[in-house]
Scaffold this active site. Structure first.
Site, PDB file in Angstrom:
ATOM      1  N   ARG A  24       3.005   5.559   5.473  1.00  0.00           N
ATOM      2  CA  ARG A  24       3.793   4.645   6.290  1.00  0.00           C
ATOM      3  C   ARG A  24       3.055   3.331   6.422  1.00  0.00           C
ATOM      4  O   ARG A  24       1.823   3.315   6.617  1.00  0.00           O
ATOM      5  CB  ARG A  24       4.019   5.225   7.710  1.00  0.00           C
ATOM      6  CG  ARG A  24       5.110   6.290   7.774  1.00  0.00           C
ATOM      7  CD  ARG A  24       6.481   5.683   7.456  1.00  0.00           C
ATOM      8  NE  ARG A  24       7.555   6.654   7.449  1.00  0.00           N
ATOM      9  CZ  ARG A  24       7.980   7.333   6.381  1.00  0.00           C
ATOM     10  NH1 ARG A  24       7.386   7.142   5.213  1.00  0.00           N
ATOM     11  NH2 ARG A  24       8.985   8.156   6.465  1.00  0.00           N
TER      12      ARG A  24
ATOM     13  N   GLU B  65      10.444  -2.926   6.795  1.00  0.00           N
ATOM     14  CA  GLU B  65      11.071  -2.678   5.485  1.00  0.00           C
ATOM     15  C   GLU B  65      12.514  -3.150   5.506  1.00  0.00           C
ATOM     16  O   GLU B  65      13.238  -2.825   6.455  1.00  0.00           O
ATOM     17  CB  GLU B  65      10.997  -1.187   5.144  1.00  0.00           C
ATOM     18  CG  GLU B  65       9.554  -0.740   4.882  1.00  0.00           C
ATOM     19  CD  GLU B  65       9.425   0.709   4.446  1.00  0.00           C
ATOM     20  OE1 GLU B  65      10.454   1.399   4.319  1.00  0.00           O
ATOM     21  OE2 GLU B  65       8.307   1.153   4.227  1.00  0.00           O
TER      22      GLU B  65
ATOM     23  N   HIS C  22       9.442   1.545  -1.219  1.00  0.00           N
ATOM     24  CA  HIS C  22       9.538   2.863  -0.576  1.00  0.00           C
ATOM     25  C   HIS C  22      10.232   3.865  -1.514  1.00  0.00           C
ATOM     26  O   HIS C  22      11.289   4.405  -1.213  1.00  0.00           O
ATOM     27  CB  HIS C  22      10.299   2.761   0.756  1.00  0.00           C
ATOM     28  CG  HIS C  22       9.999   3.900   1.679  1.00  0.00           C
ATOM     29  ND1 HIS C  22       9.955   3.746   3.044  1.00  0.00           N
ATOM     30  CD2 HIS C  22       9.729   5.209   1.449  1.00  0.00           C
ATOM     31  CE1 HIS C  22       9.684   4.909   3.615  1.00  0.00           C
ATOM     32  NE2 HIS C  22       9.544   5.814   2.665  1.00  0.00           N
TER      33      HIS C  22
HETATM   34  N1  LIG Z   1       6.675   7.022   0.496  1.00  0.00           N
HETATM   35  C1  LIG Z   1       7.540   7.997   0.619  1.00  0.00           C
HETATM   36  O1  LIG Z   1       8.658   7.904   0.161  1.00  0.00           O
HETATM   37  C2  LIG Z   1       7.114   9.254   1.280  1.00  0.00           C
HETATM   38  C3  LIG Z   1       7.608  10.489   0.858  1.00  0.00           C
HETATM   39  C4  LIG Z   1       7.195  11.658   1.513  1.00  0.00           C
HETATM   40  C5  LIG Z   1       6.322  11.548   2.583  1.00  0.00           C
HETATM   41  N2  LIG Z   1       5.913  10.326   3.002  1.00  0.00           N
HETATM   42  C6  LIG Z   1       4.984  10.192   4.105  1.00  0.00           C
HETATM   43  O2  LIG Z   1       3.777  10.822   3.751  1.00  0.00           O
HETATM   44  C7  LIG Z   1       3.103  11.283   4.897  1.00  0.00           C
HETATM   45  C8  LIG Z   1       2.667  12.719   4.672  1.00  0.00           C
HETATM   46  O3  LIG Z   1       3.773  13.560   4.468  1.00  0.00           O
HETATM   47  P1  LIG Z   1       3.532  15.135   4.380  1.00  0.00           P
HETATM   48  O4  LIG Z   1       4.813  15.734   3.978  1.00  0.00           O
HETATM   49  O5  LIG Z   1       2.326  15.420   3.592  1.00  0.00           O
HETATM   50  O6  LIG Z   1       3.247  15.469   5.906  1.00  0.00           O
HETATM   51  P2  LIG Z   1       2.374  16.645   6.464  1.00  0.00           P
HETATM   52  O7  LIG Z   1       2.742  16.772   7.885  1.00  0.00           O
HETATM   53  O8  LIG Z   1       2.461  17.826   5.595  1.00  0.00           O
HETATM   54  O9  LIG Z   1       0.878  16.093   6.384  1.00  0.00           O
HETATM   55  C9  LIG Z   1       0.377  15.116   7.234  1.00  0.00           C
HETATM   56  C10 LIG Z   1      -1.088  15.439   7.468  1.00  0.00           C
HETATM   57  O10 LIG Z   1      -1.646  14.359   8.194  1.00  0.00           O
HETATM   58  C11 LIG Z   1      -2.603  14.914   9.064  1.00  0.00           C
HETATM   59  N3  LIG Z   1      -2.960  13.993  10.116  1.00  0.00           N
HETATM   60  C12 LIG Z   1      -2.370  13.823  11.331  1.00  0.00           C
HETATM   61  N4  LIG Z   1      -3.044  12.921  12.040  1.00  0.00           N
HETATM   62  C13 LIG Z   1      -4.081  12.517  11.260  1.00  0.00           C
HETATM   63  C14 LIG Z   1      -5.130  11.584  11.450  1.00  0.00           C
HETATM   64  N5  LIG Z   1      -5.277  10.915  12.599  1.00  0.00           N
HETATM   65  N6  LIG Z   1      -6.003  11.410  10.446  1.00  0.00           N
HETATM   66  C15 LIG Z   1      -5.878  12.097   9.291  1.00  0.00           C
HETATM   67  N7  LIG Z   1      -4.919  12.995   9.069  1.00  0.00           N
HETATM   68  C16 LIG Z   1      -4.028  13.189  10.040  1.00  0.00           C
HETATM   69  C17 LIG Z   1      -1.941  16.167   9.547  1.00  0.00           C
HETATM   70  O11 LIG Z   1      -2.888  17.072  10.072  1.00  0.00           O
HETATM   71  C18 LIG Z   1      -1.291  16.692   8.294  1.00  0.00           C
HETATM   72  O12 LIG Z   1      -2.129  17.600   7.631  1.00  0.00           O
HETATM   73  C19 LIG Z   1       4.076  11.066   6.042  1.00  0.00           C
HETATM   74  O13 LIG Z   1       3.763   9.849   6.658  1.00  0.00           O
HETATM   75  C20 LIG Z   1       5.404  10.930   5.355  1.00  0.00           C
HETATM   76  O14 LIG Z   1       6.307  10.209   6.122  1.00  0.00           O
HETATM   77  C21 LIG Z   1       6.285   9.189   2.363  1.00  0.00           C
HETATM   78  O1  LIG Z   2       9.245  10.316   4.905  1.00  0.00           O
HETATM   79  C1  LIG Z   2       9.819  10.478   3.852  1.00  0.00           C
HETATM   80  O2  LIG Z   2      10.395  11.544   3.535  1.00  0.00           O
HETATM   81  C2  LIG Z   2       9.791   9.395   2.860  1.00  0.00           C
HETATM   82  O3  LIG Z   2       9.262   8.251   3.413  1.00  0.00           O
HETATM   83  C3  LIG Z   2      11.099   9.180   2.195  1.00  0.00           C
HETATM   84  O4  LIG Z   2      11.895   8.293   2.899  1.00  0.00           O
HETATM   85  P1  LIG Z   2      13.354   7.953   2.339  1.00  0.00           P
HETATM   86  O5  LIG Z   2      14.182   9.158   2.598  1.00  0.00           O
HETATM   87  O6  LIG Z   2      13.822   6.799   3.127  1.00  0.00           O
HETATM   88  O7  LIG Z   2      13.194   7.694   0.896  1.00  0.00           O
END
Ligand SMILES: NC(=O)c1ccc[n+]([C@@H]2O[C@H](COP(=O)([O-])OP(=O)(O)OC[C@H]3O[C@@H](n4cnc5c(N)ncnc54)[C@H](O)[C@@H]3O)[C@@H](O)[C@H]2O)c1
Ligand SMILES: O=C(O)[C@H](O)COP(=O)(O)O
Length: 587
Positions: free
Chosen positions: A275, A304, A323
């Site tokens: 994020r 965004e 994104h």
């Molecule tokens: N760019 C995209 O399109 C996209 C897609 C999927 C996920 N994401 C983002 O990726 C991130 C991770 O997703 P995920 O599915 O792995 O989530 P998840 O919940 O499986 O993993 C997140 C991890 O972060 C850890 N965490 C929490 N606070 C923390 C801190 N202060 N320092 C370090 N680690 C910490 C948690 O313990 C957890 O293990 C989220 O922010 C999600 O929104 C983005």
């Molecule tokens: O948190 C997520 O799952 C990702 O950031 C994906 O976001 P989007 O659905 O807007 O692509």
């Protein structure tokens, strides 16, 4: 996904107490009672507003159950206007589901489905306060996000984006775009969750040394894929590459700020597919300008889309994508199905396995607790209706009698149902698993839970449950036990909830329909008199038990009735000369 299924409450012929009578009236069709924790208005098809593009498999699934309104690019005002006509809302990261949205829904919105992982665009406190369940689709885009993270990492290291633009501009700048190698370099994965660990796995395959910082991740999970968990400090100090994979929370907001950048290895390269808000973007810009950060690859931004003149996006050492982490065909199909299933399930009254603002109760636990769910709600309903007007309910104790160890019994669901039972009869508030604790707190209701440890087999989850209300008067004096609290106790018999104690008296009545509690002088003929008053009104008695306080002196009669008797019938019951006190309680 797990379901609290519908069940029929049927009359049990159980006769364990002092006297128990099951009237032999002709059986009537019983109403099927469904415990609907979150269900939308029964009967009418619910309406689901899909506010951002969702994969077709998800839309098709939604259509089998609901009216689906796909309206994209709504302004905040348009969303607030539409929402009062919707039972569920599905969004991705582009829609802000604010407090205004919940307020505008005027109680109709039951579920918000986030088609993805991050729920930082949903006001969770407002959702909870409004009893609206928030579910997400946490697994289907994990691999897509991890692959995008690796794509950015490698593209950044080899200047792929800049070199591509240069070639397209007619240039051939081979020395300008010399990159750096990944093999042997240290990658710090910040947030070792689903995406972080997949990134780590892939980076290991590229020959990188991978460390991770995650205060909540189990060390053995990291060890299993050859990753060492380190402190934030150590990650900053040793990493050549840093990849962000934590959620955006108050604790992670701007975690990478001037202070953090002052402690990184000079020339570090940063990837962010988590994020935008976890990095202070102005601080990153300063660090890039100062050469502290050599390069950054960003898929996410605080705002965004970022403004056109955003200096970070335009920085020559930054590559940016809009994104795209979750944007693969496969991930979008998966996410759409995952969220559609969760939303439909929640609208049907099932408890979603991916609930974000409600306890997740595993299917097997739910199955086992289902009869106790009905029991606890009904005990709450009975207890609160026994309180005399004017005495405010503040202190409630719920005691669970079980041979199980404390860690073997998850009572959150039961506590929520007691709260529902206590609050709904005396207010217009709709209580569910999502908002129960919040509403209890808001109303100054202190619910404490106790365990009564029993010997015996831990196979049965619970032997009996007691609900006690302290510091109140009762409109049925016999409901007060020796400790001065209104006390009702129940147990599950043959899968059905039964009331088994009122005050200090053992009773036995199946908890369906409603209940009349009646204390009378113990003498022959009372049952017949009450029975005929109810019979004249065609009120069906479904269960009755009589417990004697003292032979020939006093007895308490507990009568289960299917229909609500008229005021007149209740008055006549009260006027029977032997009746000392009685109360009608709706279940
Ligand atoms: N760019 C995209 O399109 C996209 C897609 C999927 C996920 N994401 C983002 O990726 C991130 C991770 O997703 P995920 O599915 O792995 O989530 P998840 O919940 O499986 O993993 C997140 C991890 O972060 C850890 N965490 C929490 N606070 C923390 C801190 N202060 N320092 C370090 N680690 C910490 C948690 O313990 C957890 O293990 C989220 O922010 C999600 O929104 C983005
Ligand atoms: O948190 C997520 O799952 C990702 O950031 C994906 O976001 P989007 O659905 O807007 O692509």
């Amino acid at each position: 996904m797990s379901a609290i299924s519908s069940w029929n409450l049927t009359i049990s012929p159980d006769t364990t107490l002092s006297f128990s009578w099951r009237p032999s009236l002709p059986s009537r069709p019983r109403k099927r009672k469904t415990l609907v924790v979150l269900a939308a208005g029964l009967g009418a098809k619910p309406t689901v507003l899909v506010a951002e593009k969702l994969g077709d498999p998800g839309i098709q699934l939604l259509k089998t159950f609901a009216n689906v309104d796909c309206s994209y690019n709504l302004s905040p005002e348009e969303l607030c206007t539409k929402i009062s006509l919707c039972d569920a809302l599905i969004v991705r990261s582009g829609t802000k589901v604010t407090r205004d949205v919940f307020e505008s829904s005027m109680g109709r919105l039951k579920v918000v489905g986030r088609a993805g992982v991050g729920i930082d665009n949903v006001d969770l406190s407002a959702a909870t306060e409004h009893g609206c369940l928030v579910v997400n689709a946490p697994t289907a885009n994990t691999i897509a996000a991890a692959e995008h993270g690796i794509a950015l990492l490698t593209a950044m290291a080899r200047n792929v984006a800049q070199a591509d633009a240069s070639v397209k501009a007619g240039k051939w700048e081979r020395s300008k775009y010399v990159g750096v190698s990944l093999v042997g370099k240290t990658l710090a994965v910040m947030g070792f969750g689903k995406v972080g660990s997949e990134v780590a796995r892939r980076a290991k395959g590229l020959g990188m040394d991978v460390i991770a910082h995650d205060p909540y991740a189990p060390a053995d999970r990291a060890r299993a894929i050859g990753v060492e968990l380190v402190t934030f400090e150590e990650a900053l100090r040793t990493a050549d590459f840093i990849s962000m994979h934590m959620p955006l929370t108050p604790a992670t907001s701007k975690m990478f700020n001037d202070e953090a950048f002052s402690r990184v290895k000079k020339g570090v390269r940063i990837v962010n597919v988590a994020r935008g808000g976890v990095i202070d973007e102005e601080a990153l810009l300063r660090a890039l300008d100062a050469g502290i950060v050599a390069q950054a690859a960003l898929d996410v931004f605080t705002e965004e889309p970022p403004l056109q003149e955003n200096k970070l996006v335009r920085h020559e050492n930054v590559i940016a994508t809009p994104h795209l982490g979750a944007s693969t065909t496969e991930a979008q199909e998966g996410v759409a199905l995952e969220i559609a299933e969760a939303v439909v399930g929640a609208l049907k009254g099932e408890l979603a396995a991916t609930a974000v603002n409600a306890p997740m109760v595993p299917a097997e636990v739910l199955l086992e607790l289902s009869p106790y769910v009905a029991l606890t709600e009904k005990l709450g309903r009975l207890a609160v209706q026994l309180v005399a007007g004017g005495s405010g309910v503040k202190f409630v104790k719920v005691a669970y009698a079980s041979a199980r160890g404390p860690d073997d019994l998850d009572t959150r669901l039961l506590r929520a149902m007691v709260t529902k039972g206590l609050i709904e009869p005396i207010s217009s508030v709709f209580v569910n698993l999502v908002n129960a604790d919040f509403i209890a707190k808001q109303r100054g209701l202190r619910i404490t839970e106790e365990r009564i440890v029993l010997d015996g087999s831990p196979e049965k989850a619970l032997e009996f449950i007691q609900v006690r209300i302290a510091n109140v008067e009762s409109k049925f004096a016999s409901a007060m036990c020796d400790s001065g609290e209104i006390t009702v106790e129940g147990r599950v018999k043959d899968g059905k909830p039964h009331l088994t104690k009122v005050g200090s008296l053992g009773v036995d009545v199946s908890l369906e329909g409603s209940i009349i509690l009646c204390r009378q002088v113990d003498q022959p003929g009372i049952i017949g008199k009450v029975g005929s008053i109810l019979g004249e009104e065609n009120v069906n008695v479904n269960f009755m038990s009589v417990s004697r306080i003292a032979a020939g002196k006093q007895a308490v009669m507990t009568i289960g009735v299917d229909e609500e008797p008229s005021r007149d019938a209740l008055k006549k019951t009260g006027e029977i000369s032997a009746v000392e006190e009685f109360v009608f309680l709706k279940l």
